[in-house]
Scaffold this motif. Structure first.
Motif, mmCIF file in Angstrom:
data_model
loop_
_atom_site.group_PDB
_atom_site.id
_atom_site.type_symbol
_atom_site.label_atom_id
_atom_site.label_comp_id
_atom_site.label_asym_id
_atom_site.label_seq_id
_atom_site.Cartn_x
_atom_site.Cartn_y
_atom_site.Cartn_z
ATOM 1 N N GLN A 7 14.821 -15.589 -16.828
ATOM 2 C CA GLN A 7 14.672 -16.947 -17.343
ATOM 3 C C GLN A 7 13.519 -17.032 -18.344
ATOM 4 N N TRP A 8 12.436 -16.332 -18.062
ATOM 5 C CA TRP A 8 11.276 -16.340 -18.953
ATOM 6 C C TRP A 8 11.619 -15.682 -20.290
ATOM 7 N N VAL A 9 12.305 -14.528 -20.250
ATOM 8 C CA VAL A 9 12.704 -13.838 -21.477
ATOM 9 C C VAL A 9 13.685 -14.699 -22.270
ATOM 10 N N TRP A 10 14.617 -15.343 -21.602
ATOM 11 C CA TRP A 10 15.584 -16.200 -22.288
ATOM 12 C C TRP A 10 14.877 -17.372 -22.970
ATOM 13 N N LYS A 11 13.897 -17.959 -22.285
ATOM 14 C CA LYS A 11 13.176 -19.101 -22.846
ATOM 15 C C LYS A 11 12.360 -18.681 -24.071
ATOM 16 N N ILE A 12 11.729 -17.509 -24.025
ATOM 17 C CA ILE A 12 10.941 -17.024 -25.167
ATOM 18 C C ILE A 12 11.861 -16.709 -26.347
ATOM 19 N N SER A 13 12.967 -16.037 -26.086
ATOM 20 C CA SER A 13 13.872 -15.687 -27.187
ATOM 21 C C SER A 13 14.498 -16.934 -27.794
ATOM 22 N N LYS A 14 14.736 -17.954 -27.019
ATOM 23 C CA LYS A 14 15.319 -19.202 -27.515
ATOM 24 C C LYS A 14 14.311 -19.915 -28.420
ATOM 25 N N LYS A 15 13.022 -19.857 -28.073
ATOM 26 C CA LYS A 15 11.998 -20.526 -28.876
ATOM 27 C C LYS A 15 11.805 -19.833 -30.213
ATOM 28 N N LYS A 16 11.906 -18.516 -30.263
ATOM 29 C CA LYS A 16 11.682 -17.770 -31.493
ATOM 30 C C LYS A 16 12.755 -18.053 -32.533
ATOM 31 N N LYS A 17 13.996 -18.162 -32.111
ATOM 32 C CA LYS A 17 15.109 -18.240 -33.051
ATOM 33 C C LYS A 17 15.216 -19.599 -33.731
ATOM 34 N N LYS A 18 15.010 -20.686 -33.026
ATOM 35 C CA LYS A 18 15.148 -22.039 -33.556
ATOM 36 C C LYS A 18 16.460 -22.191 -34.308
ATOM 37 N N PRO A 63 20.225 -23.838 -35.173
ATOM 38 C CA PRO A 63 20.821 -25.178 -35.135
ATOM 39 C C PRO A 63 21.771 -25.306 -33.952
ATOM 40 N N PRO A 64 22.148 -26.540 -33.615
ATOM 41 C CA PRO A 64 23.053 -26.715 -32.480
ATOM 42 C C PRO A 64 24.440 -26.169 -32.785
ATOM 43 N N GLY A 65 25.150 -25.850 -31.739
ATOM 44 C CA GLY A 65 26.511 -25.341 -31.898
ATOM 45 C C GLY A 65 27.157 -25.159 -30.550
ATOM 46 N N PRO A 66 28.450 -24.942 -30.552
ATOM 47 C CA PRO A 66 29.146 -24.768 -29.268
ATOM 48 C C PRO A 66 28.812 -23.428 -28.626
ATOM 49 N N ARG A 67 28.887 -23.395 -27.313
ATOM 50 C CA ARG A 67 28.668 -22.135 -26.594
ATOM 51 C C ARG A 67 29.908 -21.278 -26.725
ATOM 52 N N GLY A 87 27.191 -31.654 -35.823
ATOM 53 C CA GLY A 87 26.394 -31.978 -37.004
ATOM 54 C C GLY A 87 26.763 -31.114 -38.201
ATOM 55 N N PRO A 88 26.212 -31.443 -39.393
ATOM 56 C CA PRO A 88 26.606 -30.733 -40.618
ATOM 57 C C PRO A 88 26.103 -29.293 -40.690
ATOM 58 N N VAL A 89 25.085 -28.951 -39.910
ATOM 59 C CA VAL A 89 24.589 -27.569 -39.853
ATOM 60 C C VAL A 89 24.726 -27.112 -38.408
ATOM 61 N N MET A 90 25.535 -26.066 -38.196
ATOM 62 C CA MET A 90 25.741 -25.606 -36.820
ATOM 63 C C MET A 90 25.752 -24.086 -36.751
ATOM 64 N N LEU A 137 30.864 -15.540 -34.631
ATOM 65 C CA LEU A 137 32.217 -15.096 -34.925
ATOM 66 C C LEU A 137 32.333 -13.658 -34.449
ATOM 67 N N GLY A 138 32.762 -13.509 -33.215
ATOM 68 C CA GLY A 138 32.721 -12.203 -32.575
ATOM 69 C C GLY A 138 31.275 -11.910 -32.215
ATOM 70 N N LEU A 139 30.754 -10.801 -32.688
ATOM 71 C CA LEU A 139 29.350 -10.470 -32.453
ATOM 72 C C LEU A 139 28.465 -10.853 -33.635
ATOM 73 N N VAL A 140 29.057 -11.457 -34.673
ATOM 74 C CA VAL A 140 28.326 -11.786 -35.894
ATOM 75 C C VAL A 140 27.832 -13.229 -35.829
ATOM 76 N N PRO A 141 26.512 -13.445 -35.877
ATOM 77 C CA PRO A 141 26.009 -14.817 -35.896
ATOM 78 C C PRO A 141 26.239 -15.444 -37.272
ATOM 79 N N ALA A 142 26.568 -16.735 -37.283
ATOM 80 C CA ALA A 142 26.843 -17.423 -38.545
ATOM 81 C C ALA A 142 26.295 -18.839 -38.479
ATOM 82 N N ILE A 143 25.720 -19.279 -39.586
ATOM 83 C CA ILE A 143 25.293 -20.662 -39.743
ATOM 84 C C ILE A 143 26.328 -21.318 -40.641
ATOM 85 N N VAL A 144 26.969 -22.365 -40.166
ATOM 86 C CA VAL A 144 28.008 -23.057 -40.925
ATOM 87 C C VAL A 144 27.431 -24.375 -41.423
ATOM 88 N N VAL A 145 27.469 -24.563 -42.735
ATOM 89 C CA VAL A 145 26.977 -25.788 -43.356
ATOM 90 C C VAL A 145 28.187 -26.511 -43.923
#
Length: 185
Positions: free
Chosen positions: A23-34, A36-40, A67-70, A74-82
Motif C-alpha cells: 500500500q505504501w509503494v502504491w501510494k508513493i508511485s501514484k503521487k509521483k505520476k500525477k 489525469p483521471p481515466g477508467p480502470r 473529462g477532456p484529458v484522460m 492501450l494494452g501495456l502502452v500508457p496513453a493520454i487522450v486529449v
C-alpha cells in the motif's frame, strides 16, 4: 502448541507487513505520476476492451465521463487522450518537446537502419539536420520546378487515356489511375 501459535502470529505479522508495504509503494508511485483521471483497466489488456467497432464514439463517451484529458492504457502502452481543441492546444504548447519525438519501435529499428530516417528518428539535432536537408534539397521551389515537365507529361498521358476510354465508352477506375499517376510522378 505454543510454537504453532508463535508461527501463526509470525506469518500473520509478515502478511500484514507485506500488505502495508504494498500500500505504501502504491501510494508513493501514484503521487509521483500525477496522471489525469481515466477508467480502470485490466492488467494486460488495459482499456482496450472499452473500444468497440467505433472507437471514436467510445472515446467520446469516455471523455464525457472522465473529462477532456484522460489517461488510458492501450494494452501495456500508457496513453493520454486529449479530446478538446482547447486542451490540445494548451497541452502541445506547454509540452511540445516531450511529444515531438516518436516512440522507439523494434520494427522501425530494423527497417530504417536503427531509426535513422526522417519518419522514425527521435527528435533532436540529427532529426533537425535531416529535415533541413530534405527541405533545402528535395522540397525547394527550384527542385519542384525542375520536375514540372515530367508532371505535365504524366498528366497528359492520363488525360489522353481517359479521353480514349470515354470515346470507346469504357469504364475507367479513376482511383487506380490516379494512384498510378502518383507513382509514375
Amino acid at each position: 502448541m505454543s510454537s504453532a501459535m508463535a508461527w501463526t502470529w509470525t506469518i500473520a505479522a509478515l502478511v500484514m507487513l507485506a500488505y502495508l508495504l504494498r500500500q505504501w509503494v502504491w501510494k508513493i508511485s501514484k503521487k509521483k505520476k500525477k496522471l489525469p483521471p481515466g477508467p480502470r483497466g485490466f492488467p494486460f489488456f488495459g482499456n482496450l476492451h472499452m473500444l468497440g467497432e467505433l472507437p471514436h464514439r467510445d472515446l467520446h463517451q469516455l471523455a464525457q465521463k472522465h473529462g477532456p484529458v484522460m489517461y488510458l492504457r492501450l494494452g501495456l502502452v500508457p496513453a493520454i487522450v486529449v479530446s478538446s481543441p482547447q486542451a490540445a492546444e494548451q497541452f502541445l504548447k506547454a509540452h511540445d518537446l516531450v511529444f515531438a519525438s516518436r516512440p522507439t519501435l523494434e520494427a522501425a529499428k530494423h527497417v530504417s537502419y536503427e531509426q535513422r530516417n526522417l519518419s522514425f528518428a527521435p527528435y533532436g539535432s540529427y532529426w533537425r539536420n535531416i529535415r533541413k536537408m530534405c527541405t533545402l534539397e528535395l522540397l525547394s521551389n527550384h527542385k519542384i520546378n525542375s520536375f514540372k515537365s515530367m508532371r505535365k507529361e504524366e498528366l497528359g498521358l492520363l488525360i489522353k487515356f481517359v479521353q480514349e476510354a470515354a470515346g470507346d465508352c469504357v469504364a475507367v477506375d479513376l482511383s487506380a489511375k490516379v494512384s498510378s499517376l502518383s507513382a509514375g510522378i
